[in-house]
Design a protein around this motif. Structure first.
Motif, mmCIF file in Angstrom:
data_model
loop_
_atom_site.group_PDB
_atom_site.id
_atom_site.type_symbol
_atom_site.label_atom_id
_atom_site.label_comp_id
_atom_site.label_asym_id
_atom_site.label_seq_id
_atom_site.Cartn_x
_atom_site.Cartn_y
_atom_site.Cartn_z
ATOM 1 N N GLN A 1 9.902 7.136 20.391
ATOM 2 C CA GLN A 1 9.652 6.758 21.851
ATOM 3 C C GLN A 1 10.411 7.771 22.879
ATOM 4 N N VAL A 2 11.731 7.987 22.391
ATOM 5 C CA VAL A 2 12.540 8.884 23.481
ATOM 6 C C VAL A 2 11.958 10.288 23.296
ATOM 7 N N MET A 3 11.540 10.687 22.443
ATOM 8 C CA MET A 3 11.282 11.992 22.396
ATOM 9 C C MET A 3 9.666 12.519 22.194
ATOM 10 N N LYS A 4 8.779 11.202 22.469
ATOM 11 C CA LYS A 4 7.519 11.234 22.374
ATOM 12 C C LYS A 4 6.816 12.519 22.911
ATOM 13 N N ASP A 5 7.244 12.953 24.273
ATOM 14 C CA ASP A 5 6.428 14.013 24.702
ATOM 15 C C ASP A 5 6.956 15.429 23.962
ATOM 16 N N ALA A 6 8.264 15.596 23.600
ATOM 17 C CA ALA A 6 8.649 16.676 22.912
ATOM 18 C C ALA A 6 7.951 16.778 21.736
ATOM 19 N N ILE A 7 7.655 15.692 20.843
ATOM 20 C CA ILE A 7 6.897 15.677 19.764
ATOM 21 C C ILE A 7 5.525 16.203 19.887
ATOM 22 N N LEU A 8 5.003 15.812 20.934
ATOM 23 C CA LEU A 8 3.483 16.100 21.278
ATOM 24 C C LEU A 8 3.421 17.396 21.520
ATOM 25 N N GLU A 9 4.488 18.057 22.346
ATOM 26 C CA GLU A 9 4.396 19.453 22.796
ATOM 27 C C GLU A 9 4.755 20.430 21.525
ATOM 28 N N GLY A 10 5.251 19.849 20.474
ATOM 29 C CA GLY A 10 5.334 20.781 19.022
ATOM 30 C C GLY A 10 7.151 21.331 19.128
ATOM 31 N N ASP A 11 7.818 20.605 20.033
ATOM 32 C CA ASP A 11 9.220 20.993 20.210
ATOM 33 C C ASP A 11 10.107 20.605 18.821
ATOM 34 N N LEU A 12 9.421 19.646 17.980
ATOM 35 C CA LEU A 12 10.157 19.202 16.875
ATOM 36 C C LEU A 12 9.513 19.918 15.616
ATOM 37 N N ASP A 13 8.707 20.632 15.842
ATOM 38 C CA ASP A 13 7.606 21.338 14.567
ATOM 39 C C ASP A 13 8.588 22.019 13.487
ATOM 40 N N PHE A 14 9.768 22.291 13.906
ATOM 41 C CA PHE A 14 10.691 23.039 12.706
ATOM 42 C C PHE A 14 11.283 21.821 11.801
ATOM 43 N N LEU A 15 10.982 20.859 12.224
ATOM 44 C CA LEU A 15 11.542 19.705 11.225
ATOM 45 C C LEU A 15 10.497 19.347 10.353
ATOM 46 N N GLN A 16 9.280 19.732 10.453
ATOM 47 C CA GLN A 16 7.997 19.398 9.540
ATOM 48 C C GLN A 16 8.133 19.701 8.076
ATOM 49 N N GLY A 17 8.285 18.453 7.451
ATOM 50 C CA GLY A 17 8.642 18.756 6.008
ATOM 51 C C GLY A 17 9.915 18.681 5.609
ATOM 52 N N ARG A 18 10.806 18.736 6.652
ATOM 53 C CA ARG A 18 12.438 18.928 6.372
ATOM 54 C C ARG A 18 12.950 17.568 6.394
ATOM 55 N N GLN A 19 14.424 17.422 5.911
ATOM 56 C CA GLN A 19 14.946 16.339 6.370
ATOM 57 C C GLN A 19 16.306 16.774 6.942
ATOM 58 N N VAL A 20 16.841 15.885 7.803
ATOM 59 C CA VAL A 20 18.058 16.061 8.454
ATOM 60 C C VAL A 20 19.031 14.544 8.174
ATOM 61 N N ALA A 21 20.325 14.636 7.836
ATOM 62 C CA ALA A 21 20.925 13.756 7.700
ATOM 63 C C ALA A 21 22.092 13.789 8.794
ATOM 64 N N ILE A 22 22.226 12.626 9.243
ATOM 65 C CA ILE A 22 23.343 12.283 10.525
ATOM 66 C C ILE A 22 24.015 11.447 10.016
ATOM 67 N N GLU A 23 25.449 11.821 9.847
ATOM 68 C CA GLU A 23 26.522 11.038 9.433
ATOM 69 C C GLU A 23 27.378 10.576 10.256
ATOM 70 N N ILE A 24 27.678 9.529 10.430
ATOM 71 C CA ILE A 24 28.599 8.915 11.354
ATOM 72 C C ILE A 24 29.770 8.326 10.707
ATOM 73 N N ASP A 25 30.792 9.226 10.542
ATOM 74 C CA ASP A 25 32.069 9.049 9.763
ATOM 75 C C ASP A 25 32.697 7.925 9.877
ATOM 76 N N ASP A 26 32.970 7.552 11.032
ATOM 77 C CA ASP A 26 33.856 6.387 11.299
ATOM 78 C C ASP A 26 33.053 4.972 11.227
ATOM 79 N N LEU A 27 31.668 5.120 11.266
ATOM 80 C CA LEU A 27 30.908 3.842 11.005
ATOM 81 C C LEU A 27 30.684 3.826 9.606
ATOM 82 N N GLY A 28 30.631 4.948 8.742
ATOM 83 C CA GLY A 28 30.262 4.874 7.592
ATOM 84 C C GLY A 28 28.578 4.629 7.091
ATOM 85 N N VAL A 29 28.025 5.234 8.086
ATOM 86 C CA VAL A 29 26.462 5.084 8.163
ATOM 87 C C VAL A 29 25.998 6.534 7.996
#
Length: 155
Positions: A33-61
């Motif tokens: 929702q937040v990045m809807k326009d950026a996704i439609l404009e192809g700004d995140l195409d570099f992520l296609q088929g790739r996976q990124v982990a976001i680790e929040i150390d102090d929350l353990g998630v």
């Protein structure tokens, strides 16, 4: 004096009880929702088929996100990440609230990157250039207030 991790630990129980795929999917739904326009404009195409982990150390998630068919998808932690960005909750809040830029947080080693550094750099550059749409101003302001909180012993 309590550390930020000790203060936050009781509040993270729901996150730790819910399977990782569920909170990764919830985060993906928000980001779509937040990045809807950026996704439609192809700004995140570099992520296609790739996976990124976001680790929040102090929350353990750990969130595992990727882009499939023009949508950010949340995945379970059983899948490997192509790149990982890790740090404390405050650093991610500062980044999301745009109070600190990604370069500063990485240079000060408050955020760390591992794995495919090229993919990580594309993501960092996206964060630097991304401006949330005006309709998300209340969310940005809320993140700003939370990021302003100081915990004893926090950086």
């Amino acid at each position: 004096m309590l550390t930020p991790q000790q203060l936050l630990y009781p509040f993270t129980l729901p996150l730790r009880l819910v399977p990782s795929v569920m909170h990764s999917r919830a985060l993906a739904a928000i980001l779509n929702q937040v990045m809807k326009d950026a996704i439609l404009e192809g700004d995140l195409d570099f992520l296609q088929g790739r996976q990124v982990a976001i680790e929040i150390d102090d929350l353990g998630v750990r969130y595992l996100l990727g882009l499939t068919n023009g949508r950010i998808q949340g995945h379970g932690n059983e899948a490997p990440a192509d790149a990982t960005i890790a740090g404390g909750v405050r650093e991610f809040l500062l980044l999301a609230a745009r109070r600190e830029d990604a370069d500063t947080l990485f240079f000060q080693r408050r955020l760390r990157m591992s794995g495919d550094t090229e993919l990580g750099l594309y993501l960092k550059n996206f964060f630097d250039a991304f401006e949330p749409p005006a309709r998300w101003l209340p969310l940005t302001q809320a993140l700003e207030r939370v990021a302003s909180l100081r915990f004893p012993g926090a950086k």
